[in-house]
Design an enzyme around this catalytic site. Structure first.
Site, PDB file in Angstrom:
ATOM      1  N   ARG A   1       0.789  -1.138  -0.025  1.00  0.00           N
ATOM      2  CA  ARG A   1      -0.052   0.058   0.062  1.00  0.00           C
ATOM      3  C   ARG A   1       0.948   1.348  -0.074  1.00  0.00           C
ATOM      4  O   ARG A   1       0.462   2.286  -0.686  1.00  0.00           O
ATOM      5  CB  ARG A   1      -1.108   0.065   1.207  1.00  0.00           C
ATOM      6  CG  ARG A   1      -2.181  -0.816   1.025  1.00  0.00           C
ATOM      7  CD  ARG A   1      -3.187  -0.935   1.976  1.00  0.00           C
ATOM      8  NE  ARG A   1      -4.290  -1.519   1.616  1.00  0.00           N
ATOM      9  CZ  ARG A   1      -5.052  -2.294   2.266  1.00  0.00           C
ATOM     10  NH1 ARG A   1      -5.102  -2.097   3.623  1.00  0.00           N
ATOM     11  NH2 ARG A   1      -6.348  -3.051   1.829  1.00  0.00           N
TER      12      ARG A   1
ATOM     13  N   LYS B   1     -20.837 -13.912  -0.437  1.00  0.00           N
ATOM     14  CA  LYS B   1     -21.972 -13.154  -0.053  1.00  0.00           C
ATOM     15  C   LYS B   1     -22.857 -12.501  -1.211  1.00  0.00           C
ATOM     16  O   LYS B   1     -22.176 -11.606  -1.927  1.00  0.00           O
ATOM     17  CB  LYS B   1     -21.292 -11.895   0.847  1.00  0.00           C
ATOM     18  CG  LYS B   1     -21.257 -12.221   2.333  1.00  0.00           C
ATOM     19  CD  LYS B   1     -20.476 -11.087   3.003  1.00  0.00           C
ATOM     20  CE  LYS B   1     -19.157 -11.150   3.401  1.00  0.00           C
ATOM     21  NZ  LYS B   1     -18.439 -10.452   2.946  1.00  0.00           N
TER      22      LYS B   1
ATOM     23  N   GLY C   1      -9.778  -8.029  -2.697  1.00  0.00           N
ATOM     24  CA  GLY C   1      -8.522  -8.875  -1.891  1.00  0.00           C
ATOM     25  C   GLY C   1      -8.488 -10.172  -2.188  1.00  0.00           C
ATOM     26  O   GLY C   1      -7.472 -10.886  -2.279  1.00  0.00           O
TER      27      GLY C   1
ATOM     28  N   GLY D   1     -14.518  -2.755  -0.640  1.00  0.00           N
ATOM     29  CA  GLY D   1     -15.759  -2.227  -0.535  1.00  0.00           C
ATOM     30  C   GLY D   1     -15.888  -1.291  -1.557  1.00  0.00           C
ATOM     31  O   GLY D   1     -16.988  -1.175  -2.325  1.00  0.00           O
TER      32      GLY D   1
HETATM   33  P1  AMP Z   1     -16.717 -12.558  -0.668  1.00  0.00           P
HETATM   34  O1  AMP Z   1     -16.013 -11.861   0.374  1.00  0.00           O
HETATM   35  O2  AMP Z   1     -18.294 -12.765  -0.812  1.00  0.00           O
HETATM   36  O3  AMP Z   1     -15.975 -12.096  -2.077  1.00  0.00           O
HETATM   37  O4  AMP Z   1     -16.243 -14.198  -0.660  1.00  0.00           O
HETATM   38  C1  AMP Z   1     -15.066 -14.581  -0.396  1.00  0.00           C
HETATM   39  C2  AMP Z   1     -15.098 -15.871   0.224  1.00  0.00           C
HETATM   40  O5  AMP Z   1     -15.753 -16.754  -0.950  1.00  0.00           O
HETATM   41  C3  AMP Z   1     -13.642 -16.583   0.178  1.00  0.00           C
HETATM   42  O6  AMP Z   1     -13.360 -16.792   1.481  1.00  0.00           O
HETATM   43  C4  AMP Z   1     -13.944 -18.253  -0.609  1.00  0.00           C
HETATM   44  O7  AMP Z   1     -13.517 -19.149   0.310  1.00  0.00           O
HETATM   45  C5  AMP Z   1     -15.603 -18.212  -0.493  1.00  0.00           C
HETATM   46  N1  AMP Z   1     -16.119 -19.219  -1.369  1.00  0.00           N
HETATM   47  C6  AMP Z   1     -15.974 -19.364  -2.554  1.00  0.00           C
HETATM   48  N2  AMP Z   1     -16.601 -20.213  -3.186  1.00  0.00           N
HETATM   49  C7  AMP Z   1     -17.262 -20.733  -2.175  1.00  0.00           C
HETATM   50  C8  AMP Z   1     -18.242 -21.939  -2.077  1.00  0.00           C
HETATM   51  N3  AMP Z   1     -18.612 -22.775  -3.081  1.00  0.00           N
HETATM   52  N4  AMP Z   1     -18.739 -22.067  -0.764  1.00  0.00           N
HETATM   53  C9  AMP Z   1     -18.420 -21.385   0.214  1.00  0.00           C
HETATM   54  N5  AMP Z   1     -17.716 -20.464   0.028  1.00  0.00           N
HETATM   55  C10 AMP Z   1     -16.799 -19.902  -0.893  1.00  0.00           C
END
Ligand code: AMP
Length: 394
Positions: free
Chosen positions: A38, A200, A352, A375
């Site tokens: 950073r 999410k 990230g 974000g």
């Molecule tokens: P996000 O912060 O919503 O971008 O989610 C990132 C997270 O999604 C990472 O920690 C991944 O391990 C998780 N992830 C990706 N694919 C899956 C899945 N099929 N089931 C559960 N978690 C997942």
């Protein structure tokens, strides 16, 4: 760009140029800087201002000191690291507002650098307090924001201050983020393919909607794709599901035929996030059996998505398509990273987790642009205004 001036548009020589940077670096267990990415990311702006004879005043937050002076989060070490990287002294001031600070800044020589203490030692920073914003503004002839990672927050140093400084501009880091995340995406080279994953769905569904209007193809993966699969009436076993979003997902699939779901998955019958261990693994072509979780995209999906990615002129990827933290379920992401590296067009990776997945794959160097925001990146892709950017508009 977007009604926002670049620092190149302003005369900075002899001026107190107050720059909000993002020096929120990770610290190790001894309180040392674990990764200086950073700080390095802010160097193009800092070096430009130094070379053009500005008095460069830098301000940032570090960690979450919750409005109190917590010395674990002092920026003193960052000043030392910055001095090494810039190859010139950096004056560190041990607080961020007050008469003595204004005086030190008034005495700066052209081309010198001062770093203020952590802004979040003051509760007024996150409260976007206007008196505090005014005090910060007293230190500035020109206000520059280059902290893309906090541009989605309306804090005193990212938004409030701008109302009290006449001349304002974005730094080179923000300029580059806007070039790739707004300009290029609004006028894409085609075919334009978007890959969206992550866990999410609440964070991503707005982006699926916004980008399915701009892209030729939207390839879904990761945990959030199972809510879409459920919306199509597919059995998803115990995979991630957010029932609140099934209806919305159904509508998106009905209205945007360019959204593509995985055609197969890798599933497991047991997952322990704490130890990073999985039970049995199998590739599932159709319905996922009860008691099984979809944890990565399967081989047919990898082949289908990779082919589309390789043939695209522009690719944007946000969110991991599998649980990349565990090596057995990072394979889908690695394969897509390889496909991006083989694509001759512009490739953009944001977020990230996704950047970490691409770095682990070894293909990060062949990506055209890695977006540094979390974000802020999501909000920009969704087409929502960012307070830190709105404040810079003339
Ligand atoms: P996000 O912060 O919503 O971008 O989610 C990132 C997270 O999604 C990472 O920690 C991944 O391990 C998780 N992830 C990706 N694919 C899956 C899945 N099929 N089931 C559960 N978690 C997942």
């Amino acid at each position: 760009m977007n009604g926002i001036k670049s620092i190149r548009d302003l005369t900075v020589e002899g001026k107190r140029v107050w720059v909000r940077v993002d020096f929120n670096v990770p610290l190790d267990s001894h309180g040392n800087i674990a990764d200086n990415t950073r700080i390095r990311a802010a160097l193009p702006t800092i070096n430009y201002l130094v070379e053009h004879g500005a008095k460069v005043v830098l301000a940032s937050h570090l960690g979450r000191p919750k409005g109190k002076c917590d010395k674990r989060y002092t920026l003193k070490l960052v000043a030392k690291e910055l001095a090494t990287l810039c190859n010139q002294p950096v004056l560190f001031l041990d607080h961020c507002v007050g008469e003595d600070i204004n005086q030190s800044i008034a005495e700066m020589a052209n081309g010198s650098i001062t770093l203020l203490e952590n802004l979040r030692f003051m509760p007024q920073e996150e409260a976007n307090d206007s008196e505090f914003s005014k005090q910060l503004a007293e230190q500035a002839d020109i206000y520059v924001n280059d902290a893309f990672g906090t541009a989605h927050r309306a804090h005193a140093s990212t938004a409030g201050i701008a109302a009290f400084v006449r001349q304002k501009a974005m730094g080179f880091l923000i300029e580059k983020e806007l070039e790739f995340l707004t300009q290029k995406i609004d006028n894409p080279e085609r075919p334009f393919c978007v890959v969206l994953g992550g866990a999410k769905i609440s964070d991503k569904i707005g982006i699926v909607e916004a980008l399915s209007k701009k892209a030729d193809t939207v390839l879904l993966g990761g945990g959030m794709s199972f809510t879409f699969a459920a919306a199509q009436g597919q059995a998803i076993g115990n995979s991630l599901l957010d029932p609140d979003y099934v209806e919305l997902a159904k509508n998106l699939l009905k209205n945007h035929k360019n959204i593509q779901l995985p055609v197969d998955s890798v599933a497991t019958d047991r997952i322990d996030f704490k130890t990073g261990t999985l039970g049995a693994l199998q590739v599932v072509d159709g319905p996922i059996p009860d008691g099984w979780f979809g944890v990565d995209i399967g081989p047919k999906t990898i082949a289908l998505y990779s082919d589309i990615i390789r043939k695209s002129k522009m690719v944007l990827w946000n969110g991991p398509v599998g649980i990349f933290e565990i090596s057995e379920t990072a394979k889908g992401g690695y394969a897509l990273a390889q496909a991006l590296s083989e694509c001759n067009g512009t490739t953009i990776v944001g977020g990230g987790d996704c950047i970490e997945a691409v770095r682990k794959s070894g293909y990060a160097n062949s990506i055209t642009f890695l977006s540094t925001g979390g974000g802020a990146t999501l909000q920009l892709l969704e087409g929502k205004p960012l307070p830190g950017l709105e404040a810079l508009k003339q």
